[in-house]
Design a protein around this motif. Structure first.
Motif, PDB file in Angstrom:
ATOM      1  N   PRO A   1       0.829  -1.212   0.000  1.00 58.99           N
ATOM      2  CA  PRO A   1       0.000   0.000   0.000  1.00 58.99           C
ATOM      3  C   PRO A   1       0.859   1.257   0.000  1.00 58.99           C
ATOM      4  CG  PRO A   1       0.101  -0.928   2.195  1.00 58.99           C
ATOM      5  CD  PRO A   1       0.753  -1.926   1.283  1.00 58.99           C
ATOM      6  N   ARG A   2       0.254   2.377  -0.351  1.00 55.32           N
ATOM      7  CA  ARG A   2       0.971   3.658  -0.389  1.00 55.32           C
ATOM      8  C   ARG A   2       0.564   4.577   0.754  1.00 55.32           C
ATOM      9  NH1 ARG A   2      -0.413   5.434  -6.315  1.00 55.32           N
ATOM     10  NH2 ARG A   2       0.796   7.280  -5.742  1.00 55.32           N
ATOM     11  N   LEU A   3      -0.490   4.196   1.481  1.00 55.98           N
ATOM     12  CA  LEU A   3      -0.948   4.943   2.653  1.00 55.98           C
ATOM     13  C   LEU A   3      -1.203   3.948   3.769  1.00 55.98           C
ATOM     14  CD1 LEU A   3      -2.018   7.511   4.092  1.00 55.98           C
ATOM     15  CD2 LEU A   3      -4.242   7.053   3.022  1.00 55.98           C
ATOM     16  N   LEU A   4      -0.619   4.188   4.938  1.00 59.95           N
ATOM     17  CA  LEU A   4      -0.763   3.280   6.081  1.00 59.95           C
ATOM     18  C   LEU A   4      -1.456   4.026   7.218  1.00 59.95           C
ATOM     19  CD1 LEU A   4      -0.118   0.585   7.496  1.00 59.95           C
ATOM     20  CD2 LEU A   4       2.099   1.560   8.140  1.00 59.95           C
ATOM     21  N   LEU A   5      -2.603   3.487   7.660  1.00 61.86           N
ATOM     22  CA  LEU A   5      -3.371   4.053   8.763  1.00 61.86           C
ATOM     23  C   LEU A   5      -3.226   3.160   9.983  1.00 61.86           C
ATOM     24  CD1 LEU A   5      -6.729   4.832   6.873  1.00 61.86           C
ATOM     25  CD2 LEU A   5      -4.681   6.278   7.045  1.00 61.86           C
ATOM     26  N   LEU A   6      -2.776   3.729  11.091  1.00 59.06           N
ATOM     27  CA  LEU A   6      -2.634   2.972  12.337  1.00 59.06           C
ATOM     28  C   LEU A   6      -3.463   3.659  13.416  1.00 59.06           C
ATOM     29  CD1 LEU A   6       0.661   3.272  11.112  1.00 59.06           C
ATOM     30  CD2 LEU A   6       0.629   1.169  12.450  1.00 59.06           C
ATOM     31  N   ASP A   7      -4.489   2.954  13.891  1.00 61.01           N
ATOM     32  CA  ASP A   7      -5.426   3.520  14.855  1.00 61.01           C
ATOM     33  C   ASP A   7      -5.042   3.083  16.262  1.00 61.01           C
ATOM     34  OD1 ASP A   7      -7.533   4.699  16.109  1.00 61.01           O
ATOM     35  OD2 ASP A   7      -9.100   3.567  15.087  1.00 61.01           O
ATOM     36  N   GLU A   8      -4.391   3.982  17.013  1.00 56.83           N
ATOM     37  CA  GLU A   8      -3.983   3.750  18.396  1.00 56.83           C
ATOM     38  C   GLU A   8      -3.188   2.441  18.565  1.00 56.83           C
ATOM     39  OE1 GLU A   8      -4.213   5.764  20.836  1.00 56.83           O
ATOM     40  OE2 GLU A   8      -5.979   7.038  20.665  1.00 56.83           O
ATOM     41  N   PRO A   9      -2.122   2.250  17.821  1.00 57.91           N
ATOM     42  CA  PRO A   9      -1.374   0.995  17.950  1.00 57.91           C
ATOM     43  C   PRO A   9      -0.579   0.870  19.245  1.00 57.91           C
ATOM     44  CG  PRO A   9      -0.206   2.495  16.507  1.00 57.91           C
ATOM     45  CD  PRO A   9      -1.543   3.131  16.792  1.00 57.91           C
ATOM     46  N   LEU A  10      -0.492   1.941  20.027  1.00 58.80           N
ATOM     47  CA  LEU A  10       0.307   1.904  21.254  1.00 58.80           C
ATOM     48  C   LEU A  10      -0.513   1.573  22.495  1.00 58.80           C
ATOM     49  CD1 LEU A  10       2.601   5.019  20.696  1.00 58.80           C
ATOM     50  CD2 LEU A  10       2.906   2.660  19.904  1.00 58.80           C
ATOM     51  N   ILE A  11      -1.829   1.457  22.348  1.00 56.78           N
ATOM     52  CA  ILE A  11      -2.673   1.164  23.508  1.00 56.78           C
ATOM     53  C   ILE A  11      -2.241  -0.149  24.158  1.00 56.78           C
ATOM     54  CG2 ILE A  11      -4.983   0.357  24.131  1.00 56.78           C
ATOM     55  CD1 ILE A  11      -6.178   2.522  22.539  1.00 56.78           C
ATOM     56  N   SER A  12      -2.143  -0.131  25.475  1.00 53.42           N
ATOM     57  CA  SER A  12      -1.828  -1.307  26.303  1.00 53.42           C
ATOM     58  C   SER A  12      -0.377  -1.769  26.192  1.00 53.42           C
ATOM     59  CB  SER A  12      -2.767  -2.486  25.989  1.00 53.42           C
ATOM     60  OG  SER A  12      -4.121  -2.107  26.204  1.00 53.42           O
ATOM     61  N   LEU A  13       0.470  -1.040  25.480  1.00 50.66           N
ATOM     62  CA  LEU A  13       1.875  -1.397  25.393  1.00 50.66           C
ATOM     63  C   LEU A  13       2.682  -0.610  26.422  1.00 50.66           C
ATOM     64  CD1 LEU A  13       2.525  -1.516  21.539  1.00 50.66           C
ATOM     65  CD2 LEU A  13       1.789  -3.365  23.058  1.00 50.66           C
TER      66      LEU A  13
END
Length: 264
Positions: free
Chosen positions: A155-167
């Protein structure tokens, strides 16, 4: 060409306006941190870019084309991942399961698709996780596999929705460094939502701060200021910088203290 363009975008849920007349453009190859209080619309914005939320007004273009469902040019890591953590699948199978997203069950992959899975695992440094059961992995290791999933098909656009939660902080740093590495190696545009700016400092090119239906896009120095955030929150905000960390305060209370579970 801009990676993402919003023109007078408004989104409402019932009587509540989540985004109001948002206009902005994000250039290709940028790493953008998406910030704002719980309910500000971070997840809603990402779902709208994916074509999953109806716009009340305006238009969204992704890489020069109207936002539509099933856009193969977008990779997406959703906020909810508890189900994935319980899987008895191997890491390779979890990543491969996204190769044919329109089908149920584990796909039967051809040589090209198998090479793509291997490439995605290698891109996130997760080749050693391919044979391990997902349910035995740490949160940070699982996140690597989910990012690998999102990178299938280049892909050319990467969406990450709150990937740091609970880390924990160590794994948060690892995930941010990983995404930054992928962005630099591939030139992909990244929108990375978070409840706290500090783990993203040093990685982001720009921040997109949402609040009160409005948005501010620019560098950290341009956006994370008392006047800009006071306008977005609709109340006096103070910004403190202490030993390389940034704190956003309303009165004496840290606005973004503690991770939230979900967003509008």
């Amino acid at each position: 060409m801009a990676a993402l363009s919003l023109t007078h975008v408004s989104i409402s849920f019932g009587a509540r306006a989540v985004l109001s007349d948002i206009c902005m453009q994000i250039e290709a190859g940028r790493f953008v941190g998406v910030l704002g209080p719980n309910g500000a619309g971070k997840s809603t914005l990402m779902r709208a870019i994916l074509g999953l939320v109806r716009l009340e007004r305006g238009a969204i273009q992704v890489l020069g084309c109207a936002a539509t469902r099933g856009n193969a040019a977008i990779g997406y890591v959703p906020q909810t991942r508890s189900a994935a953590a319980r899987q008895r699948l191997r890491g390779w199978d979890l990543v491969a399961s996204a190769s044919n997203g329109h089908r149920w069950g584990l796909p039967i992959l051809g040589k090209a698709a198998r090479r793509d899975v291997g490439r995605a695992l290698d891109a996130v440094g997760a080749t050693d996780l391919a044979r391990r059961p997902v349910c035995e992995l740490s949160g940070g290791q699982l996140q690597r596999l989910l990012i690998a999933q999102a990178l299938l098909g280049r892909p050319r656009l990467l969406l990450l929705d709150e990937p740091l939660i609970s880390l924990d902080p160590q794994h948060q740093r690892s995930v941010v460094e990983l995404v930054k590495h992928v962005q630099q190696e591939t030139g992909i545009t990244v929108l990375f939502s978070a409840h706290d700016l500090n783990p993203l400092l040093g990685a982001v090119d720009q921040v997109l701060y949402l609040g009160g239906g409005r948005a501010a896009l620019g560098t950290v120095e341009e956006v994370i200021t008392a006047p800009v955030l006071s306008r977005l929150y609709g109340s006096p905000i103070e910004v403190l910088k202490i030993e390389g960390r940034i704190f956003v305060l309303s009165g004496r209370i840290e606005v973004e203290r503690g991770a939230h579970v979900h967003d509008a």
